[in-house]
Scaffold this active site. Structure first.
Site, PDB file in Angstrom:
ATOM      1  N   GLU B 152       0.830  -1.201   0.000  1.00 41.27           N
ATOM      2  CA  GLU B 152       0.000   0.000   0.000  1.00 41.27           C
ATOM      3  C   GLU B 152       0.872   1.262   0.000  1.00 41.27           C
ATOM      4  OE1 GLU B 152      -2.365   0.417   3.567  1.00 41.27           O
ATOM      5  OE2 GLU B 152      -3.818   1.716   2.568  1.00 41.27           O
ATOM      6  N   GLU B 246     -11.683   1.397   4.833  1.00 39.14           N
ATOM      7  CA  GLU B 246     -10.775   1.593   5.964  1.00 39.14           C
ATOM      8  C   GLU B 246     -10.870   3.063   6.338  1.00 39.14           C
ATOM      9  OE1 GLU B 246      -6.377   0.157   7.039  1.00 39.14           O
ATOM     10  OE2 GLU B 246      -6.389   1.931   5.768  1.00 39.14           O
TER      11      GLU B 246
END
Lengths: 293, 293
Positions: B152, B246
């Protein structure tokens, strides 16, 4: 719009001061790029020869719309909200010591990182109460000199005190001084505001100064913010102050300063009086897919 | 689109795990809000009874598209780029230990903050070389189990290693493993990418997982990102994976989870099969100007 750009008067760690280093050369460069003003970042006024500084600035035909004070936090750890009373007092005195220079230039005094953070072991309410107390004292002293203070909402990663315009407006009510207002910064707004334009409109006459950087903190035009809409909203809110560039010196300070003002002028549809665009500056990296077949 | 949301399997400091606490109750809640999957944040697989966990997850009809591993950095300081070789080795072993659980669920293993940062005294090139080495080792082990790893890109305030999609794509070339790809996260992209949609297109088939949070890290719809455009671009790039929430549990986890999926479904113009919208959730504060006249 009147454009200025941040210049650090001494070497500093702060990465988003576009210009650092040789003062006279930088002032000339800033003026030649079409800026009409320079926002001076000053750590400690005691180390500044204001007579000489004013002469240098005026000789380049530049105004000084604002003075940045955050280096006293970055380099010395001074803040309005330190649990140590002596440090809080030193921070207040530091801001008071900026007033002579600010008077000389008619500059707004910026309250950025010198407000501090909520330090470990300090209750948030206690930090807020120290902050309000310090701002009242500084605002009173500034009023006596007909000066204004502008607090900058700063994104969550840099401080835990006053991240959003809404929190800034609440603080204004709390401090209760007409010469205490806000400095809005588009880089921080991109992270913190629900709607950048709505927040500009809500702040209205309380906006005392305005910083521009694109979403990635590069010069305006290097990211995805809509500066046409932002400048129109700012103008529509009655703002008559300065639009000041505080962005990373990438790919280098001169290119960033030049590309930034060129982009803003295009967006406000005013014919540029700056140098002609000879080549497109190298912007931040846009990804190309690697060949992994 | 298939939607999942992050759930921490144990108490954790990380603020953007929407759900924490009572596992079974949270799994039921997530399923009842219309999510089809749950992304599990697991600090240490040794502490997990996967047999029981799988039963709990399946009994709610949920899939597990991805496993988050960042708590090992946040709580234990493990990273691929620590100057201490023993810590680097422990970080690699930790990722290897996730593979059994990931196999069970067919989940992507996320390489988020466990990659680490460039620590003081470490040359950036050295950190990158440790990172590539660790990723090659983990990718090889994953390939043997037919698993995929997704790194990420994370914004500059949280790490100095791989902030942008472009840096992620360069890393993919360097690592050179087909089962190593990227997890793009809209909150981080808003800060780091020049153009969010262009970066999604450039990453294309290298996107192994996708996180959504709005510009302020609240649920989608609470900030200024254009999720209609983002979802269309993601679909247009051939992505057939999950869109995983998220975001901060604000104003509370259930409201955020509900409001987020409702907003995304509206934006992709698919009729919601979730609960009917009964009231508008309380979003983050939009400023109102104080009366200081």
């Amino acid at each position: 719009m009147k454009y200025s750009i941040v210049l650090s008067t001494q070497p500093a760690q702060f990465q988003a001061a576009t210009f650092k280093g040789d003062l006279q050369a930088n002032l000339h460069r800033i003026a030649s790029l079409g800026y009409e003003g320079v926002e001076l970042a000053i750590r400690d006024p005691k180390q500044i020869d204001y007579e000489a500084l004013e002469e240098q600035v005026r000789s380049c035909g530049l105004a000084v719309p604002a003075i940045g004070t955050g280096q006293a936090w970055g380099e010395e750890g001074l803040s309005f909200t330190d649990p140590d009373e002596a440090i809080r007092q030193k921070a207040i005195e530091r801001i008071l010591s900026h007033m002579e220079g600010a008077s000389r230039f008619g500059a707004v005094i910026i309250i950025g990182l010198i407000r501090g953070i909520v330090k470990p072991g300090v209750a948030p309410q206690q930090a807020m109460s120290w902050l309000v107390e310090a701002l009242r004292e500084c605002s009173r002293a500034a009023e006596a000199r007909n000066l204004r203070l502008a607090l900058e909402p700063i994104n969550r990663y840099e401080t835990s005190l006053i991240n959003t315009a809404a929190e800034g407006l609440e603080l204004i009510e709390e401090v209760g001084a007409d010469n205490f207002g806000l400095l809005l910064d588009t880089f921080h707004m991109n992270i913190e505001e629900v709607d950048i334009e709505a927040s500009i409109r809500a702040c209205g006459k309380h906006i005392f100064h305005f910083h521009v950087a694109d979403s990635n903190r590069w010069y305006p035009g290097a990211g995805h913010l809509d500066f046409g809409s932002i400048l129109r909203t700012l103008e529509g809110s009655g703002y008559t102050g300065w639009v000041s560039g505080e962005f990373l010196p990438k790919p280098d300070a001169a290119t960033a300063a030049y590309a930034g003002i060129a982009h803003l002028r295009t967006k406000e549809s005013v014919v540029s009086e700056g140098p002609e665009v000879s080549e497109v500056p190298e912007g931040p990296k846009v990804p190309k897919a690697p060949n992994t077949d």
